[in-house]
Scaffold this active site. Structure first.
Site, PDB file in Angstrom:
ATOM      1  CD  GLU A 109       0.460  -9.228   1.472  1.00 10.69           C
ATOM      2  OE1 GLU A 109      -0.420  -8.545   0.913  1.00 10.69           O
ATOM      3  OE2 GLU A 109       0.201 -10.257   2.120  1.00 10.69           O
ATOM      4  N   PRO A 110       4.707  -5.158  -0.688  1.00  7.95           N
ATOM      5  CG  PRO A 110       6.954  -4.572  -0.948  1.00  7.95           C
ATOM      6  CD  PRO A 110       6.057  -5.533  -0.211  1.00  7.95           C
TER       7      PRO A 110
ATOM      8  CE1 TYR B  39      -1.794  -3.484  -8.627  1.00 12.55           C
ATOM      9  CE2 TYR B  39      -0.634  -1.480  -7.982  1.00 12.55           C
ATOM     10  CZ  TYR B  39      -1.109  -2.735  -7.674  1.00 12.55           C
ATOM     11  OH  TYR B  39      -0.899  -3.251  -6.428  1.00 12.55           O
TER      12      TYR B  39
ATOM     13  CB  CYS C 221     -14.621   2.692 -30.547  1.00 15.69           C
ATOM     14  SG  CYS C 221     -13.688   2.592 -32.059  1.00 15.69           S
TER      15      CYS C 221
ATOM     16  N   GLY D  88       0.757  -1.245   0.000  1.00 16.31           N
ATOM     17  CA  GLY D  88       0.000   0.000   0.000  1.00 16.31           C
ATOM     18  C   GLY D  88       0.783   1.287   0.000  1.00 16.31           C
TER      19      GLY D  88
ATOM     20  CE1 TYR E  72      -8.734   1.767  -9.873  1.00 15.39           C
ATOM     21  CE2 TYR E  72      -6.672   1.967 -11.076  1.00 15.39           C
ATOM     22  CZ  TYR E  72      -7.603   1.195 -10.432  1.00 15.39           C
ATOM     23  OH  TYR E  72      -7.405  -0.151 -10.332  1.00 15.39           O
TER      24      TYR E  72
HETATM   25  N1  LLP Z   1      -1.471  -6.916  -0.799  1.00 17.53           N
HETATM   26  C1  LLP Z   1      -2.777  -7.000  -1.073  1.00 17.53           C
HETATM   27  C2  LLP Z   1      -3.597  -7.972  -0.340  1.00 17.53           C
HETATM   28  C3  LLP Z   1      -3.337  -6.176  -2.062  1.00 17.53           C
HETATM   29  O1  LLP Z   1      -4.644  -6.273  -2.338  1.00 17.53           O
HETATM   30  C4  LLP Z   1      -2.515  -5.262  -2.764  1.00 17.53           C
HETATM   31  C5  LLP Z   1      -3.062  -4.399  -3.812  1.00 17.53           C
HETATM   32  C6  LLP Z   1      -1.150  -5.212  -2.442  1.00 17.53           C
HETATM   33  C7  LLP Z   1      -0.654  -6.053  -1.443  1.00 17.53           C
HETATM   34  C8  LLP Z   1      -0.177  -4.301  -3.128  1.00 17.53           C
HETATM   35  O2  LLP Z   1      -0.500  -2.980  -2.944  1.00 17.53           O
HETATM   36  P1  LLP Z   1       0.522  -1.825  -3.417  1.00 17.53           P
HETATM   37  O3  LLP Z   1       1.755  -1.932  -2.571  1.00 17.53           O
HETATM   38  O4  LLP Z   1       0.800  -2.027  -4.841  1.00 17.53           O
HETATM   39  O5  LLP Z   1      -0.233  -0.574  -3.152  1.00 17.53           O
HETATM   40  N2  LLP Z   1      -4.990  -1.194  -9.741  1.00 17.53           N
HETATM   41  C9  LLP Z   1      -4.865  -0.178  -8.709  1.00 17.53           C
HETATM   42  C10 LLP Z   1      -4.260  -0.716  -7.439  1.00 17.53           C
HETATM   43  C11 LLP Z   1      -4.982  -1.914  -6.872  1.00 17.53           C
HETATM   44  C12 LLP Z   1      -4.325  -2.468  -5.651  1.00 17.53           C
HETATM   45  C13 LLP Z   1      -4.914  -3.774  -5.265  1.00 17.53           C
HETATM   46  N3  LLP Z   1      -4.287  -4.416  -4.156  1.00 17.53           N
HETATM   47  C14 LLP Z   1      -4.093   0.998  -9.279  1.00 17.53           C
HETATM   48  O6  LLP Z   1      -3.689   0.955 -10.433  1.00 17.53           O
HETATM   49  O7  LLP Z   1      -3.909   2.000  -8.606  1.00 17.53           O
END
Ligand code: LLP
Length: 426
Positions: A273-274, A371, A342, A239, A316
């Site tokens: 979990e980055p 993403y 389109c 996150g 988004y």
């Molecule tokens: N762990 C879990 C359980 C998650 O659901 C996620 C992301 C992460 C780790 C990794 O999160 P990060 O470190 O990347 O923030 N498609 C969206 C983001 C969706 C995130 C979903 N879960 C975007 O493009 O902003």
């Protein structure tokens, strides 16, 4: 910090000008910087070095095998959310004991696959899932290592689509009910409780929400210990945000300090979990200007990448910086940068002040490593872009550009549709 920089008028990835990369590989093109990927992983991992921990890269952010291999080689684990992601990390050579598996909708087949692979733990998101995992483990005559994903009801102050730790979200088990759920888990013969898990959202740009969630989880861990339920792993999810425009997210060191100061002295292994913070700014999407046009209302720059290649702006309303890969002029104007799809929702930027570009120029859409390709599709029957890894002066194709043949792989026309049109028209 990333290694996409201007040298003179040309944008470089490490020591390679993007101009030569588009000549070699064509567009649209996803480019990743090897040096940036290694650096980001290393900075994040070492921020936690004073505490027992495992960095499980979140595969959903970018699941290319070559990138997975880079993190595995650096000692990383993986956070997966599907059988497909598990398949990928195993292919990339991961030690299954470094894999955590989250997600609200794990199927029996996926659970069986993960049990047979021998992953580190399942992050459980519902009571029913717990029962299914117990049953699957029984059939395989084993025990499933689990943690329960708790929903701490914290506002991560991010886009509503990517906040996950609020009561109204589908994720996890409400914190007030989680103790009861752990008791239930303890009663199941084929479940082994090893951790607690929590993930509150994505693109979070302050430490406050993480700490708030963590405090709640720590209280739960002590309650569990009082009941004789030993917790070894604390999974805090991912996150941590990145800079797309003006955001100033905490540096991984600051993020780590905030977390570690809350858990000093606790005998736990921390799992992180980055996703985005590791790969987001390590990748760009390069696209070619096909046409420019002006209507009474607007200027449009029509490029060869669309929402099927990078959906974040459409989905988004996300901001992605866009720069020409060669500076030719200082003249600027306001334009919409749009793709060939389109739909009016097919845009990469709206009302963007941009260096004036013309047909044949190339643009780099920055911060597209997370993403980006991972959320791409074949909408409008568009083959997906190639992915290339740059290292110094070298570049390596890590995913071929799709062909038209790829588009129809697996499709068949049933025989009965091949009758002549006259015989069917009766
Ligand atoms: N762990 C879990 C359980 C998650 O659901 C996620 C992301 C992460 C780790 C990794 O999160 P990060 O470190 O990347 O923030 N498609 C969206 C983001 C969706 C995130 C979903 N879960 C975007 O493009 O902003």
């Amino acid at each position: 910090m990333h290694y996409f920089n201007f040298k003179g008028n040309d944008l470089y990835c490490e020591d390679t000008p993007l101009r030569s990369l588009v000549e070699k590989w064509g567009t649209p093109l996803y480019l990743y910087s090897h040096r940036t990927l290694c650096r980001h992983f290393e900075v994040f991992d070492s921020a936690f070095e004073s505490y027992s921990h495992l960095v499980c890269f979140s595969v959903k952010a970018n699941s290319n095998l070559a990138l997975l291999k880079i993190f595995i080689t650096q000692g990383g684990g993986a956070d997966v959310v599907s059988g497909g992601e598990l398949f990928r990390v195993l292919k990339a050579g991961i030690d299954p004991k470094k894999v955590v598996y989250s997600g609200v909708g794990k199927t029996e087949e996926e659970i069986g696959f993960a049990l047979e692979a021998g992953i580190l733990m399942f992050n459980i998101e519902s009571s029913e899932e717990l029962k299914v995992i117990n049953q699957q483990a029984k059939e395989l005559d084993t025990k499933a290592p689990i943690s329960i994903r708790v929903n701490p009801d914290i506002d991560p102050k991010t886009h509503p689509y990517i906040s996950t730790g609020l009561k109204k979200n589908k994720f996890g088990i409400d914190l007030p009910r989680s103790l009861e759920e752990y008791r239930f888990a303890r009663s199941l013969k084929h479940i082994e409780i090893i951790g607690v898990d929590c993930h509150i959202g994505s693109q979070i740009t302050e430490t406050g929400p993480f700490v708030e969630a963590l405090r709640k989880v720590i209280t739960l861990i002590s309650e569990l210990r009082q009941e004789g339920i030993a917790i070894q792993y604390l999974d805090l999810g991912g996150g941590l945000g990145i800079t797309y425009a003006e955001e100033v997210p905490p540096h991984p060191n600051e993020y780590a300090r905030a977390i570690l100061s809350e858990i000093q002295g606790q005998a736990l292994t921390l799992i992180l979990e980055p996703g985005r913070v590791i790969v987001g700014n390590a990748g760009v999407l390069v696209t070619k200007v096909l046409y420019t046009k002006s209507t009474q209302e607007k200027n449009f720059v029509i490029v060869d990448a669309g929402m099927n290649d990078l959906i974040r702006p459409s989905l988004y309303n996300a901001y992605q910086e866009i720069v020409p890969i060669a500076k030719k002029t200082e003249e600027r104007y306001t334009a919409d940068i749009v793709g060939p799809i389109c739909e009016s929702g097919d845009f990469l930027a709206r009302d963007r002040l941009l260096t004036k570009v013309q047909k044949g120029d190339f643009l780099a859409i920055m911060s597209a490593g997370a993403y980006g390709f991972a959320m791409s599709s074949n909408y409008n029957s568009r083959p997906r872009p190639a992915e290339v890894l740059v290292s110094g002066n070298d570049s390596f194709l890590i995913r071929q550009r799709e062909s038209f043949e790829d588009l129809i792989r697996g499709e068949t026309i049933p025989d009965f549709l091949s009758y002549s049109s006259t015989s069917r028209a009766r």
